[in-house]
Scaffold this active site. Structure first.
Site, PDB file in Angstrom:
ATOM      1  CG  ASP A  39      -2.134  -0.843   1.072  1.00 51.27           C
ATOM      2  OD1 ASP A  39      -2.419  -1.282  -0.058  1.00 51.27           O
ATOM      3  OD2 ASP A  39      -2.823  -1.094   2.081  1.00 51.27           O
ATOM      4  CE  LYS A  61      -7.609   0.546  -0.488  1.00 51.71           C
ATOM      5  NZ  LYS A  61      -8.945   0.138  -0.037  1.00 51.71           N
ATOM      6  CG  MET A 174      -7.334   7.804   7.519  1.00 52.65           C
ATOM      7  SD  MET A 174      -8.184   6.345   6.895  1.00 52.65           S
ATOM      8  CE  MET A 174      -8.929   5.688   8.404  1.00 52.65           C
TER       9      MET A 174
END
Length: 255
Positions: A39, A61, A174
């Site tokens: 990732d 991603k 996030m």
């Protein structure tokens, strides 16, 4: 499929960013990999543990930059396992902490492909710890929340409203783009003077730390030009960081 190939998948947590924080079991898995799917939030230095002939595929991603959909990654994982053997699915942090690891495990299981899981150090605990900020501490915090800052519909999680009204440490992943909205929730809960921290690129050479209070954390983040990926920490435990006393002294002088 080559009948001599034994397909299997290892879901491997890469940790928060520092390649030295990978577990020994994780190193052994990479050394035995035929394919590594990795990732965006994994340190590419970890690929050096894999055999030179192993296939390394970037399936990164990130918010707004999805090079592969989750469905595509699931299918790639299966195709590579069936055609090459051992696939190591290398994921930032821990596979099961906002890593969609169980979706990949479940998809592989639907093809009767064996899956093993190797946990990684989650940034939600590891990054605060590296900053000498414990998520729990006697007399300050008896528990902690780990919450996603942005849900699939683009809004902040409803859990943040509940967490803001608790005495627990709140770690938000996030959530940098939603910082103003998150801060508004804590202010509405009467937590304007609650210690807060934001850590950019935790555990890496480009790590940056901002320490302040809920009332001033947005301005401080803008001043220091903090960028994603970043982790947010709200709670009295942030006051244990050595620099927090300087924050208090600064605002005491202003007032």
């Amino acid at each position: 499929m080559n009948k001599h190939i034994e397909p299997r998948v290892t879901l491997l947590g890469a940790g928060p960013g520092d390649p030295d924080l990978l577990t020994l079991k994780g190193v052994k898995a990479l050394q035995a990999a035929d394919v590594v799917l990795y990732d965006a939030l994994t340190n590419e230095a970890l690929l050096e543990h894999a055999p030179s002939q192993a296939i390394k595929v970037y399936v990164g991603k990130r918010s707004g930059e999805h090079s592969h959909s989750q469905d595509a990654i699931n299918q790639l994982m299966i195709d590579y396992a069936l055609n090459y053997g051992h696939v190591v699915r290398l994921k930032g942090g821990d596979p099961f902490v906002f890593g969609r690891g169980y979706e990949e495990l479940d998809f592989a299981a639907s093809y009767s492909i064996p899956v093993s899981v190797i946990p990684g150090i989650s940034s939600s605990i590891g990054v605060p710890g590296l900053q000498q900020i414990p998520v729990t501490h006697r007399g300050l915090s008896e528990s902690f929340w780990v919450i996603t800052g942005t849900t699939t519909n683009g809004q902040i999680s409803d859990d943040i409203y509940q967490a803001a009204n608790s005495n627990a440490t709140v770690v938000i992943l996030m959530g940098l783009k939603q910082l103003s909205k998150i801060v508004a929730v804590f202010k509405a809960a009467g937590k304007t003077q609650l210690p807060a921290a934001v850590v950019q690129n935790g555990s890496t050479e480009t790590e940056k730390l901002v320490i302040s209070t809920v009332d001033n954390i947005v301005a401080k983040v803008q001043e220091e030009k903090i960028e994603a990926p970043a982790l947010l920490i709200f709670g009295e435990v942030v006051s244990l960081h050595p620099s927090f006393k300087n924050v208090i002294a600064k605002y005491a002088a202003i007032s």
